[in-house]
Design a protein around this motif. Structure first.
Motif, PDB file in Angstrom:
ATOM      1  N   SER A 246       0.852  -1.186   0.000  1.00  0.00           N
ATOM      2  CA  SER A 246       0.000   0.000   0.000  1.00  0.00           C
ATOM      3  C   SER A 246       0.889   1.237   0.000  1.00  0.00           C
ATOM      4  O   SER A 246       1.775   1.382   0.846  1.00  0.00           O
ATOM      5  CB  SER A 246      -0.920   0.000   1.227  1.00  0.00           C
ATOM      6  OG  SER A 246      -1.991   0.899   1.041  1.00  0.00           O
TER       7      SER A 246
ATOM      8  N   GLU B  55      -1.410   1.129  -6.121  1.00  0.00           N
ATOM      9  CA  GLU B  55      -1.298   0.006  -5.202  1.00  0.00           C
ATOM     10  C   GLU B  55      -0.720  -1.190  -5.951  1.00  0.00           C
ATOM     11  O   GLU B  55      -0.902  -1.324  -7.161  1.00  0.00           O
ATOM     12  CB  GLU B  55      -2.669  -0.341  -4.622  1.00  0.00           C
ATOM     13  CG  GLU B  55      -3.285   0.770  -3.790  1.00  0.00           C
ATOM     14  CD  GLU B  55      -2.512   1.023  -2.516  1.00  0.00           C
ATOM     15  OE1 GLU B  55      -2.656   0.238  -1.561  1.00  0.00           O
ATOM     16  OE2 GLU B  55      -1.755   2.019  -2.465  1.00  0.00           O
TER      17      GLU B  55
ATOM     18  N   GLY C 242      -2.208   5.433   0.560  1.00  0.00           N
ATOM     19  CA  GLY C 242      -2.186   4.169   1.280  1.00  0.00           C
ATOM     20  C   GLY C 242      -1.284   4.196   2.498  1.00  0.00           C
ATOM     21  O   GLY C 242      -0.096   4.507   2.401  1.00  0.00           O
TER      22      GLY C 242
ATOM     23  N   ILE D  11      -2.806  -1.675   6.061  1.00  0.00           N
ATOM     24  CA  ILE D  11      -3.556  -2.809   5.529  1.00  0.00           C
ATOM     25  C   ILE D  11      -4.021  -3.666   6.701  1.00  0.00           C
ATOM     26  O   ILE D  11      -3.228  -3.995   7.588  1.00  0.00           O
ATOM     27  CB  ILE D  11      -2.704  -3.686   4.592  1.00  0.00           C
ATOM     28  CG1 ILE D  11      -2.075  -2.870   3.463  1.00  0.00           C
ATOM     29  CG2 ILE D  11      -3.537  -4.830   4.018  1.00  0.00           C
ATOM     30  CD1 ILE D  11      -1.082  -3.657   2.622  1.00  0.00           C
TER      31      ILE D  11
ATOM     32  N   LEU E  21      -8.045  -0.944   3.557  1.00  0.00           N
ATOM     33  CA  LEU E  21      -6.904  -0.101   3.225  1.00  0.00           C
ATOM     34  C   LEU E  21      -7.168   1.303   3.741  1.00  0.00           C
ATOM     35  O   LEU E  21      -8.146   1.948   3.343  1.00  0.00           O
ATOM     36  CB  LEU E  21      -6.690  -0.054   1.699  1.00  0.00           C
ATOM     37  CG  LEU E  21      -6.633  -1.390   0.966  1.00  0.00           C
ATOM     38  CD1 LEU E  21      -6.488  -1.159  -0.539  1.00  0.00           C
ATOM     39  CD2 LEU E  21      -5.493  -2.257   1.487  1.00  0.00           C
TER      40      LEU E  21
END
Length: 538
Positions: free
Chosen positions: A245, A256, A283, A286, A301
């Motif tokens: 991410s 991603e 990002g 996760i 995410l």
């Protein structure tokens, strides 16, 4: 990091049939339709924890905490990244069911410039080791027992580099005797110009040709300023892939990523030809869990405003194509739900766990402004999203007492006082860390298990732990990585609802599954490969 567009607002304009089509299949009703609202006591001031994540530019990301047991008493100890201040280790001094209490202790882990920390038994000696992510050289620390650690870079041939690292994941490739470590790197520290597009390559540290040492790090190119990594068997093939991410603020033309990591082969990036879809977010973290009981993990995410909840489109796992169901599931969490601000949120660490023991996974998200960015919430409460029987989620952070307005980063969910209820930790930038004790009235039953297999990979990273109650099966993938700069090892917790017991089994990393065996509610078990479940007591 700036915000160009608030994507969740577009979701509100989707036609109802399309929203309905995105819904996941409803979960089995493990514990009826009544939602048990969690409650937490803030033990921060009395816990003994005073760690703060300090620093400016190079510490705007990171700020993790490692949760692990290093003195074999069953209670999870803590290591907090300090940023520009030294990391701080705390021995768990809690009593079963009592207030959360920790004692600072010199452990050999007191390095500066630490951004994150992940526990992993690297040499498979049954004593937990640690990987410290840093601004500068990353360091692997060998566990010596009794919460003492020593630097092992030279002995283990680990090249810690000189980058700005903030993400980590580990796996054992094809039963190798030594793990493969993935390190996620951020902005190039040597870049003299303003750092757009200046992302340092991520590294793959594979076992060397001789046992007990790592080979030279292999760069994963292209790399796009990773802030979270996770080895995950997304299609249940038996070989985990590496999810990455990335922070879109600092890459050009990136997205991603997910990589095929096959033993003995060069890593290969999944592309559109494989079904991988272009996704660009800010990002940061996760989290994974099999939410709809189809045996495949879902992925949450975190981002700035536009958080995603991905579910696999292909029912046979034939392609890595995902549908975003965050909006219909009620987990976009794109702006503060209390405090009065209506500008976007900034989400970092995310983790699934059952906080009310109703046998449904809930979602904890730590939030906080990057610094003092005016376009994003300054008072940005952490989320505690509790799952309903229909698979949607309800925000409970404010009523549960965990809606911190501090500038959050990393975090953890773990049962620190071994009472069967999952507690919460948040790491804060420039402010002391916080810890909340779970005191939920009317919570259901629970079971906690720890895995042990002889030889290498003692904790069975890459395996699966399943719990069956009637026709319903809960599954956990055993991973090392994910979250935001924060790793955990130790007990795996499951809620049981009203059930007085269940059946458990382990699918070990090589694919061999043990038989189902009974476990009682409100108990701890050690699951050793090929052996009956062994009851453990604090």
């Amino acid at each position: 990091m700036t915000m160009r567009q608030l994507s969740p607002l577009r979701a509100a304009m989707l036609p109802a049939p399309l929203i309905a089509a995105l819904l996941l299949a409803p979960l089995p009703a493990f514990a009826g339709d009544t939602l048990t609202i969690p409650a937490f006591a803030d033990d921060s001031a009395t816990s003994g924890i005073t760690s703060r994540y300090e620093g400016d530019w190079e510490y705007m990301v990171g700020g993790g905490v490692a949760t692990f047991d290093c003195n074999a008493d069953g209670f999870a100890d803590l290591l907090f990244a300090g940023g520009s201040a030294p990391a701080t280790f705390y021995r768990n001094a809690s009593t079963t069911g009592g207030p959360l209490a920790f004692v600072p202790q010199v452990a050999g882990l007191e390095l500066d410039a630490v951004t994150g920390a992940y526990p992993l038994d690297i040499d498979s000696d049954g004593i937990m080791d640690l990987v410290l992510l840093r601004v500068g050289e990353n360091v692997v620390m060998r566990g010596l027992g009794d919460c003492r650690f020593a630097r092992a870079n030279k002995d283990w041939g680990f090249d810690g580099g000189d980058a700005w690292s903030a993400a980590f994941a580990a796996t054992w490739e094809g039963g190798a005797g030594w793990p493969t470590l993935a390190i996620g790197n951020y902005i190039d520290r040597q870049e003299e110009a303003f750092p757009w597009g200046s992302c340092t390559p991520n590294w793959l540290h594979r076992p060397g040709p001789t046992g007990g040492r790592f080979a030279a790090p292999l760069p994963l190119l292209p790399s796009f300023c990773a802030l979270s990594l996770l080895f995950t068997d997304w299609n249940r093939s038996g070989t985990p892939s590496l999810r990455v991410s990335n922070d879109r603020e600092y890459y050009k033309g990136g997205q991603e990523q997910m990589w095929r990591i096959m033993p003995g082969a060069e890593p290969q990036r999944y592309t559109a030809e494989d079904g991988w879809q272009n996704l660009r977010i800010w990002g940061m973290g996760i989290a994974s869990y099999d939410l709809n009981a189809d045996s495949y993990p879902e992925y949450f995410l975190t981002s700035m405003a536009d958080n995603k909840l991905q579910t696999l489109k292909a029912p046979d796992g034939s392609a890595p194509a995902y549908a975003d169901v965050a909006f219909p599931k009620g987990v976009t969490a794109h702006r503060p739900y209390t405090g009065g601000e209506v500008v976007p949120s900034t989400a970092w660490h995310a983790q699934f766990g059952d906080v009310n023991n109703d046998a449904r996974a809930d979602l904890y998200v730590v939030k906080g402004n990057v610094a003092r960015m005016p376009d994003f919430a300054q008072r940005d409460p952490n989320n505690l999203l509790v799952q309903r029987a229909d698979g949607t989620f309800q925000e409970t952070g404010d009523v549960a007492g965990v809606a911190s307005m501090l500038v959050g980063r990393g975090g953890a969910m773990a049962d620190f006082n071994l009472d069967g209820l999952v507690d919460l930790v948040a790491v804060n930038r420039w402010e002391p860390a916080q810890i909340w004790r779970n005191v939920t009235p009317g919570a259901g039953g629970w079971v906690q298990m720890r895995l042990d297999q002889p030889g290498v990979n003692r904790d069975a990273i890459g395996g699966w732990l399943e719990l069956r109650s009637g026709d319903a099966v809960q599954r956990r993938e055993i991973t090392s990585g994910g979250g935001h700069a924060s790793g955990q090892a130790g007990w795996w917790h499951f809620g049981l609802g009203a059930a007085t017991g269940a059946e458990a089994r382990v699918i070990w990393p090589d694919g061999v599954a043990d038989d189902w065996q009974p476990v009682d509610a409100n108990a701890f078990y050690v699951l050793e490969r090929g052996q009956p479940a062994r009851l453990w007591q604090p």
